[in-house]
Design a protein around this motif. Sequence first.
Motif, PDB file in Angstrom:
ATOM      1  N   ASP A  57       0.877  -1.175   0.000  1.00  0.00           N
ATOM      2  CA  ASP A  57       0.000   0.000   0.000  1.00  0.00           C
ATOM      3  C   ASP A  57       0.913   1.223   0.000  1.00  0.00           C
ATOM      4  O   ASP A  57       1.333   1.708   1.053  1.00  0.00           O
ATOM      5  CB  ASP A  57      -0.902  -0.038   1.242  1.00  0.00           C
ATOM      6  CG  ASP A  57      -1.793   1.184   1.346  1.00  0.00           C
ATOM      7  OD1 ASP A  57      -1.996   1.885   0.330  1.00  0.00           O
ATOM      8  OD2 ASP A  57      -2.290   1.440   2.466  1.00  0.00           O
ATOM      9  N   ASP A 106       0.811   4.488  -0.586  1.00  0.00           N
ATOM     10  CA  ASP A 106       0.535   5.777   0.070  1.00  0.00           C
ATOM     11  C   ASP A 106       0.028   5.611   1.500  1.00  0.00           C
ATOM     12  O   ASP A 106      -0.372   6.587   2.127  1.00  0.00           O
ATOM     13  CB  ASP A 106      -0.447   6.606  -0.755  1.00  0.00           C
ATOM     14  CG  ASP A 106      -1.835   5.962  -0.823  1.00  0.00           C
ATOM     15  OD1 ASP A 106      -2.003   4.816  -0.341  1.00  0.00           O
ATOM     16  OD2 ASP A 106      -2.742   6.605  -1.385  1.00  0.00           O
ATOM     17  N   SER A 159      -2.604   4.423   2.720  1.00  0.00           N
ATOM     18  CA  SER A 159      -3.995   4.868   2.901  1.00  0.00           C
ATOM     19  C   SER A 159      -4.803   3.893   3.738  1.00  0.00           C
ATOM     20  O   SER A 159      -5.817   4.270   4.329  1.00  0.00           O
ATOM     21  CB  SER A 159      -4.660   5.027   1.534  1.00  0.00           C
ATOM     22  OG  SER A 159      -4.719   3.770   0.856  1.00  0.00           O
ATOM     23  N   GLN A 174      -5.885   0.442  -5.226  1.00  0.00           N
ATOM     24  CA  GLN A 174      -5.118   1.386  -4.381  1.00  0.00           C
ATOM     25  C   GLN A 174      -4.069   0.674  -3.522  1.00  0.00           C
ATOM     26  O   GLN A 174      -3.272   1.321  -2.867  1.00  0.00           O
ATOM     27  CB  GLN A 174      -6.068   2.239  -3.535  1.00  0.00           C
ATOM     28  CG  GLN A 174      -6.949   1.476  -2.559  1.00  0.00           C
ATOM     29  CD  GLN A 174      -6.289   1.170  -1.226  1.00  0.00           C
ATOM     30  OE1 GLN A 174      -5.228   1.720  -0.939  1.00  0.00           O
ATOM     31  NE2 GLN A 174      -6.872   0.285  -0.445  1.00  0.00           N
ATOM     32  N   ALA A 175      -4.077  -0.625  -3.508  1.00  0.00           N
ATOM     33  CA  ALA A 175      -3.015  -1.432  -2.890  1.00  0.00           C
ATOM     34  C   ALA A 175      -3.007  -2.742  -3.671  1.00  0.00           C
ATOM     35  O   ALA A 175      -4.038  -3.142  -4.214  1.00  0.00           O
ATOM     36  CB  ALA A 175      -3.279  -1.677  -1.413  1.00  0.00           C
TER      37      ALA A 175
HETATM   38 CA   LIG Z   1      -3.336   3.018  -1.031  1.00  0.00          CA
END
Ligand SMILES: [Ca+2]
Length: 304
Positions: free
Chosen positions: A131, A133, A135, A159-160
């Motif tokens: 992951d 960033d 998040s 996003q991951a």
């Molecule tokens: Ca992420």
Amino acid sequence: MKKFALIAGAILVSTTCWAHLPEGLVRPAVHFPSGHLPIIDSDLSDWDVVTDPYLITHEDLTETVTGLGTQRDAADLALRAYVGWSPETNKIYIMEDRWDDAVWVGDHSWENAKGSGCSGNARDFLEIQIDGDHSGGQFNSWRDESLTQEEKDILHGQQAQGYGLRPNGRYAWHKTYEHALPPFGDAAFTCTNDPGEPGNFYAEYMYTPWNDLRWTDVPNSVQHILTEGEIFGFNFTVLDSDTGGGYDGYWTLSGDTNSCHHADFLSDFFLSPVDPDIDWASQARPGTAVEEKTWGHIKATFAE
Ligand SMILES: [Ca+2]
Ligand SMILES: [Ca+2]
Ligand SMILES: [Ca+2]
Ligand SMILES: [Ca+2]
């Protein structure tokens, strides 16, 4: 080494409110300087210079499926691993050096593994989640029936991302695995044994972190730009099958099975500065004489 421990300690204090696992622990990812990037060829000698503060072993893993928990046994599974990064390539690097009493990964190379008789039983692979960033949030395994399959496909790995190896090649848990292949990702492995025999398994992995990975258009998807001093979410899980079917151990770094689909359950890793305590000038490079693989001694180290 001591200086670096202090840096890592400061990070630990400032992030204890974040619930990533194990709680309160931030592990350092070693910063590979320009000219010293690891070569993804399963020859692990280019990691020999990395120092102990970065070392991960089987003693850091928790079994979360079969009930073994922290009942680790180096005669069953012994591990040395490192996680690294490079701002030059914007990649996360992973080294895996495993001793296993029964290695089921197919034959000793991609070429031989393809179509090998044991490929259907090959379960001894590392699974990796990133992951970039930090998040958090779910990235796989939706059961929400309010979402259409198309919506789930978009969210899956967006996003991951989750990666692994399969006997016939590099793999991602996603609608595509293009991002697990060069130039975005790569992996290589060798092992020292015949299928199901005791032996060593050597592997290297390289992955790009993505903030918005679109499975229909990987090249134009949005990468996360790795930045020194930041924290990213990461886990790997060592699957240990000793019978060739199913697995006898699901050894997570995070300590939580949910790390395979939800980034809230990943571990925190710190993008380290170049470490002045690492002697990069002595790093083994292709074409230079290196000593007999010290990694081969892992059995003697852990599996007495
Ligand atoms: Ca992420
Ligand atoms: Ca290498
Ligand atoms: Ca084993
Ligand atoms: Ca095994």
